[in-house]
Design a protein around this motif. Structure first.
Motif, PDB file in Angstrom:
ATOM      1  N   MET A 371       0.837  -1.204   0.000  1.00 15.49           N
ATOM      2  CA  MET A 371       0.000   0.000   0.000  1.00 15.49           C
ATOM      3  C   MET A 371       0.863   1.241   0.000  1.00 15.49           C
ATOM      4  N   ILE A 372       0.237   2.319  -0.434  1.00 15.78           N
ATOM      5  CA  ILE A 372       0.848   3.652  -0.414  1.00 15.78           C
ATOM      6  C   ILE A 372      -0.127   4.564   0.308  1.00 15.78           C
ATOM      7  N   PHE A 373       0.339   5.320   1.297  1.00 20.08           N
ATOM      8  CA  PHE A 373      -0.537   6.271   1.983  1.00 20.08           C
ATOM      9  C   PHE A 373      -0.189   7.700   1.588  1.00 20.08           C
ATOM     10  N   VAL A 374      -1.228   8.530   1.588  1.00 18.80           N
ATOM     11  CA  VAL A 374      -1.025   9.977   1.522  1.00 18.80           C
ATOM     12  C   VAL A 374      -1.774  10.591   2.710  1.00 18.80           C
ATOM     13  N   PRO A 375      -1.349  11.795   3.143  1.00 21.05           N
ATOM     14  CA  PRO A 375      -1.970  12.397   4.326  1.00 21.05           C
ATOM     15  C   PRO A 375      -3.397  12.859   4.057  1.00 21.05           C
ATOM     16  N   CYS A 376      -4.201  12.926   5.126  1.00 20.26           N
ATOM     17  CA  CYS A 376      -5.508  13.574   5.018  1.00 20.26           C
ATOM     18  C   CYS A 376      -5.595  14.608   6.136  1.00 20.26           C
ATOM     19  N   GLU A 377      -6.408  15.628   5.915  1.00 19.25           N
ATOM     20  CA  GLU A 377      -6.438  16.792   6.827  1.00 19.25           C
ATOM     21  C   GLU A 377      -6.843  16.370   8.240  1.00 19.25           C
ATOM     22  N   GLY A 378      -5.968  16.677   9.192  1.00 27.14           N
ATOM     23  CA  GLY A 378      -6.290  16.371  10.584  1.00 27.14           C
ATOM     24  C   GLY A 378      -6.387  14.881  10.840  1.00 27.14           C
ATOM     25  N   GLY A 379      -5.998  14.069   9.867  1.00 36.60           N
ATOM     26  CA  GLY A 379      -6.076  12.618  10.049  1.00 36.60           C
ATOM     27  C   GLY A 379      -7.507  12.122  10.112  1.00 36.60           C
ATOM     28  N   LEU A 380      -8.442  12.974   9.656  1.00 34.87           N
ATOM     29  CA  LEU A 380      -9.863  12.669   9.812  1.00 34.87           C
ATOM     30  C   LEU A 380     -10.366  11.780   8.678  1.00 34.87           C
ATOM     31  N   SER A 381     -11.112  10.751   8.998  1.00 38.80           N
ATOM     32  CA  SER A 381     -11.747   9.907   7.979  1.00 38.80           C
ATOM     33  C   SER A 381     -12.966   9.239   8.606  1.00 38.80           C
ATOM     34  N   HIS A 382     -13.775   8.586   7.730  1.00 41.55           N
ATOM     35  CA  HIS A 382     -15.071   8.069   8.209  1.00 41.55           C
ATOM     36  C   HIS A 382     -15.845   9.226   8.827  1.00 41.55           C
ATOM     37  N   ASN A 383     -15.773  10.357   8.087  1.00 42.27           N
ATOM     38  CA  ASN A 383     -16.363  11.608   8.531  1.00 42.27           C
ATOM     39  C   ASN A 383     -16.577  12.451   7.279  1.00 42.27           C
ATOM     40  N   GLU A 384     -17.741  13.112   7.173  1.00 40.20           N
ATOM     41  CA  GLU A 384     -18.045  13.871   5.941  1.00 40.20           C
ATOM     42  C   GLU A 384     -17.048  14.999   5.685  1.00 40.20           C
TER      43      GLU A 384
END
Ligand code: HGY
Ligand code: MN
Ligand code: MN
Length: 415
Positions: A371-384
């Protein structure tokens, strides 16, 4: 030798934004539960986009979609880039979707440069990665990997009692291909990290070395419905009180076993009436840890908590483990391709284990996978509010392209 092909960042971002309308919510997220009409809409869109590039799109018996671009050597199984297009009920625009659409962007880039690969290259949309509507998670990649028979998937029901099979047939994605017969040379999955580490350390690329172990449980707690006015406190059998104490105990197990995590995420309280002492509660528990022995300890502590907390409250219960996905390590030769690809573009990177589950965790059992990861804002996911930047998506897609081509070149001469 690495090529100088460059993905088209604008085109990738436009596809991410355009497809967000399939199940888009007014809070900027996506509600695209697996096998719903919205899932069908994005599947149909994906199929048309891939066929427009000259790819063949095949579908297996649990709805997994394989969009295949031919290579020089048809005897080589395809190198896959896969993830999922289904979302959580309050999902974001990138979880899973980035991996599929970045794969599409790689196909588009290869197509417009008429670049011929050794092996066929394909993009896979795995059905029901989320497991939110039909548990467990990673269900169809699990069938592909031989973890579950297709009949197990077909029989799974959502909380309304609708079966996976009836919905798969209703949207027209029950393919004839036996799941798992389709061989893969490798699978690369690009995904947002869904946690805060890359952003916190200002890294663009996560070199994912594996996925932690995960286990899901379902618990029914039974007390007695009673009148909230006429029933004295000492005579109550309040299932919701029992559930509240179990929720506390599950959180304490997670606190004590960090970096493990423990969560009660789904709860149904019955009859859920303001003037009835609740007589029945259904709840789910999600335990995760990179180490299986630690997971065993967490599981034992969960069962001990049920035994000590509920009987004194005059409550009965039943508990069953409905899913276990063991910790998995990815293929060193593919990890090396990702590392060299990230280095080629000069992206700051760091090694990490995935906290979230992914289809790659199951595919790793039947083909070299990473797998390859990229960052997401504030580490937030499973969230609109899940979000990331165009340049982060572009960096991930570029590394995906270069890693796939590096691996493809390593297959040259293989028959
Ligand atoms: O549960 C998971 O980790 C994944 O998002 N399905
Ligand atoms: Mn995902
Ligand atoms: Mn997810």
């Amino acid at each position: 030798m690495l090529t100088n092909l460059q993905i088209n960042s604008r085109r990738l971002w436009d596809s991410l934004m355009d497809t967000a309308k399939f199940g888009g919510t007014d809070r900027g997220g996506i509600k695209r539960l697996t096998l719903t009409d919205e899932d069908k809409q994005v599947r149909d869109w994906f199929k048309a986009q891939c066929e427009a590039l000259g790819c063949t799109v095949s579908v297996d018996e649990v709805g997994n979609m394989f969009a295949t671009r031919p290579g020089r050597n048809a005897n080589l199984p395809p190198i896959a880039m896969g993830s999922h297009l289904d979302t959580q009920p309050t999902g974001g625009k990138f979880d899973g979707i980035l991996g599929v659409l970045a794969g599409l962007e790689v196909l588009r880039t290869l197509h417009e440069h008429e670049y011929e690969t050794n092996a066929p290259i394909e993009v896979v949309n795995w059905t029901n990665e989320e497991g939110s509507r039909f548990p467990p998670a990673m269900l169809a990649s699990g069938v592909f990997a031989g973890i579950f028979p297709p009949e197990y998937a077909y029989a799974q029901t959502d909380r309304e009692g609708t079966t996976f099979l009836s919905e798969l047939e209703r949207i027209g994605y029950r393919g004839s291909m036996k799941s798992g017969d389709h061989q893969l040379s490798a699978m690369f999955e690009l995904h947002i990290e869904q946690g805060p580490i890359l952003e916190d350390e200002k890294k663009s690329i996560g070199i994912v070395t594996g996925v932690q172990g995960m286990r899901w449980y379902e618990i029914n707690i039974t007390g007695q419905d009673a009148h909230t006015g006429a029933t004295p406190m000492y005579l109550r059998r309040n299932a919701l009180l029992g559930a509240a104490r179990i929720i506390e105990a599950v959180d304490a197990i997670g606190q004590q076993h960090q970096p493990g995590v423990a969560t009660v995420g789904l709860i149904e309280n019955k009859p859920n009436s303001r003037n009835v002492v609740p007589g029945e509660v259904f709840l789910t528990v999600d335990l995760r840890h990179p180490d299986e022995t630690a997971l065993d300890k967490m599981e034992a502590e969960l069962r001990a908590a049920l035994k000590t907390i509920l009987p004194p409250l005059k409550l009965t219960y039943d508990e069953k483990k409905i899913w276990a996905s063991a910790a998995v390590n990815f293929a060193p030769e593919l990890i090396a391709c990702v590392r060299s690809a990230a280095a080629k573009s000069g992206f700051p990177m760091r090694d990490m284990v995935s906290g979230a589950g992914h289809d790659a965790a199951y595919i790793a059992r039947v083909a070299p996978t990473t797998m390859i990861f990229v960052p997401c804002e504030g580490g937030l996911s499973h969230n609109e509010a899940e979000s990331t930047k165009p340049e982060e998506c572009a960096a991930g897609a570029q590394v995906l392209l270069d890693a796939v081509l590096a691996y493809d070149q390593s297959l040259a001469g293989h028959t």
